[in-house]
Design a protein around this motif. Sequence first.
Motif, PDB file in Angstrom:
ATOM      1  N   SER A 123       0.863  -1.194   0.000  1.00 47.33           N
ATOM      2  CA  SER A 123       0.000   0.000   0.000  1.00 47.33           C
ATOM      3  C   SER A 123       0.890   1.232   0.000  1.00 47.33           C
ATOM      4  O   SER A 123       1.435   1.623   1.033  1.00 47.33           O
ATOM      5  N   MET A 124       1.055   1.814  -1.168  1.00 49.77           N
ATOM      6  CA  MET A 124       1.972   2.941  -1.326  1.00 49.77           C
ATOM      7  C   MET A 124       1.293   4.278  -1.084  1.00 49.77           C
ATOM      8  O   MET A 124       1.959   5.257  -0.780  1.00 49.77           O
ATOM      9  N   GLY A 147       7.268   0.410  -3.179  1.00 48.48           N
ATOM     10  CA  GLY A 147       6.431  -0.645  -2.637  1.00 48.48           C
ATOM     11  C   GLY A 147       7.038  -2.001  -2.903  1.00 48.48           C
ATOM     12  O   GLY A 147       7.861  -2.166  -3.811  1.00 48.48           O
ATOM     13  N   ARG A 148       6.629  -2.954  -2.099  1.00 47.42           N
ATOM     14  CA  ARG A 148       7.160  -4.318  -2.235  1.00 47.42           C
ATOM     15  C   ARG A 148       6.048  -5.291  -1.870  1.00 47.42           C
ATOM     16  O   ARG A 148       5.321  -5.084  -0.901  1.00 47.42           O
ATOM     17  N   PHE A 179      -0.852  -4.100  -5.632  1.00 48.84           N
ATOM     18  CA  PHE A 179      -0.367  -2.839  -5.067  1.00 48.84           C
ATOM     19  C   PHE A 179      -1.491  -1.807  -5.105  1.00 48.84           C
ATOM     20  O   PHE A 179      -2.290  -1.788  -6.037  1.00 48.84           O
ATOM     21  N   TYR A 180      -1.491  -0.945  -4.123  1.00 47.69           N
ATOM     22  CA  TYR A 180      -2.403   0.196  -4.078  1.00 47.69           C
ATOM     23  C   TYR A 180      -1.520   1.438  -4.129  1.00 47.69           C
ATOM     24  O   TYR A 180      -0.679   1.655  -3.251  1.00 47.69           O
ATOM     25  N   THR A 181      -1.673   2.236  -5.173  1.00 49.14           N
ATOM     26  CA  THR A 181      -0.767   3.368  -5.383  1.00 49.14           C
ATOM     27  C   THR A 181      -1.525   4.504  -6.077  1.00 49.14           C
ATOM     28  O   THR A 181      -2.747   4.573  -6.018  1.00 49.14           O
ATOM     29  N   ALA A 214       7.930 -15.269  -5.669  1.00 46.83           N
ATOM     30  CA  ALA A 214       8.611 -14.104  -6.239  1.00 46.83           C
ATOM     31  C   ALA A 214       8.368 -12.879  -5.360  1.00 46.83           C
ATOM     32  O   ALA A 214       7.459 -12.856  -4.534  1.00 46.83           O
ATOM     33  N   MET A 215       9.202 -11.892  -5.547  1.00 43.20           N
ATOM     34  CA  MET A 215       9.029 -10.607  -4.880  1.00 43.20           C
ATOM     35  C   MET A 215       9.029  -9.530  -5.955  1.00 43.20           C
ATOM     36  O   MET A 215       9.871  -9.534  -6.855  1.00 43.20           O
ATOM     37  N   ILE A 216       8.058  -8.630  -5.861  1.00 43.61           N
ATOM     38  CA  ILE A 216       7.914  -7.536  -6.820  1.00 43.61           C
ATOM     39  C   ILE A 216       8.173  -6.236  -6.074  1.00 43.61           C
ATOM     40  O   ILE A 216       7.612  -6.009  -5.002  1.00 43.61           O
ATOM     41  N   GLU A 217       9.013  -5.378  -6.657  1.00 44.37           N
ATOM     42  CA  GLU A 217       9.242  -4.038  -6.112  1.00 44.37           C
ATOM     43  C   GLU A 217       8.822  -3.007  -7.137  1.00 44.37           C
ATOM     44  O   GLU A 217       9.083  -3.170  -8.335  1.00 44.37           O
ATOM     45  N   LEU A 218       8.151  -1.967  -6.659  1.00 49.32           N
ATOM     46  CA  LEU A 218       7.771  -0.840  -7.509  1.00 49.32           C
ATOM     47  C   LEU A 218       8.502   0.402  -7.036  1.00 49.32           C
ATOM     48  O   LEU A 218       8.707   0.599  -5.841  1.00 49.32           O
TER      49      LEU A 218
END
Length: 187
Positions: A26-27, A86-87, A98-100, A54-58
Motif C-alpha cells: 500500500s503505497m 512498494g514491495r 499494489f495500491y498506489t 517471487a518478490m515484486i518491487e515498484l
Amino acid sequence: MRPLQTPSQTVGPFFKPALIRAGQESMATPKTRGERVTIDGRVLDGDSAAVSDAMIELWQANADGRYDHPDDSQEKLLDPDFHGFGRAATDEHGRFGFYTIKPGPVPGPGNLLQAPHINVCIFARGLLKRLVTRIYFPDEPLNITDAVLKTVAPERRSTLVARIDQPGILRFDILLQGENETVFFDV
C-alpha cells in the motif's frame, strides 16, 4: 596466486521471511495526492505456471512527476505522504497487488517528458539477477512519444501496458519467458 571467485547463485527463495513486511504493497495513504489505482497481477513462468515465491518491487514518481529521491532536483512538489516505493510477495497462485497512484510524467532523454510509468523489479528463485520492466498506463497520450517505450518493438509494447480490469483497477501480468514474455530492460 589468483583469488578464488564465488560462483553465481540464483536469488531467493527467502523473500517472504526476510524482505516482505505487511503494508509495503500500500503505497498511497488517504493524504496522498493523485489518482488512486490498484495494480493486480500474476507472475508466471515459461509454462504459464504460477511463480509462488517471487518478490515484486515498484518505484515511481509522485502525481506531480517527482521522485522522492535526493537525485531528483526538479522544482516540482514533493508529497510528504508518498514515497514511491512498494514491495509485495506473490501468493501460491503467483498473484500480487499494489495500491498506489498514477504517477505524473518525468523528464527523459533530452528532457522530453516520459509517459507516466511505474518501474518494476522482479526477484524470483531461478534468476541470477533481478529483472527490470515498466508498467505503462492504457490510453495514455504520452505513450506514443515515450523514448523508452519507442525502443521496444511495436508488437511487444503491449507487454508493458497494463489493462483496465475495472475502473481504478489495472491488470499487469508478468511472464518470465516464452510466448508473450514481458519485455525486460538491461539496466
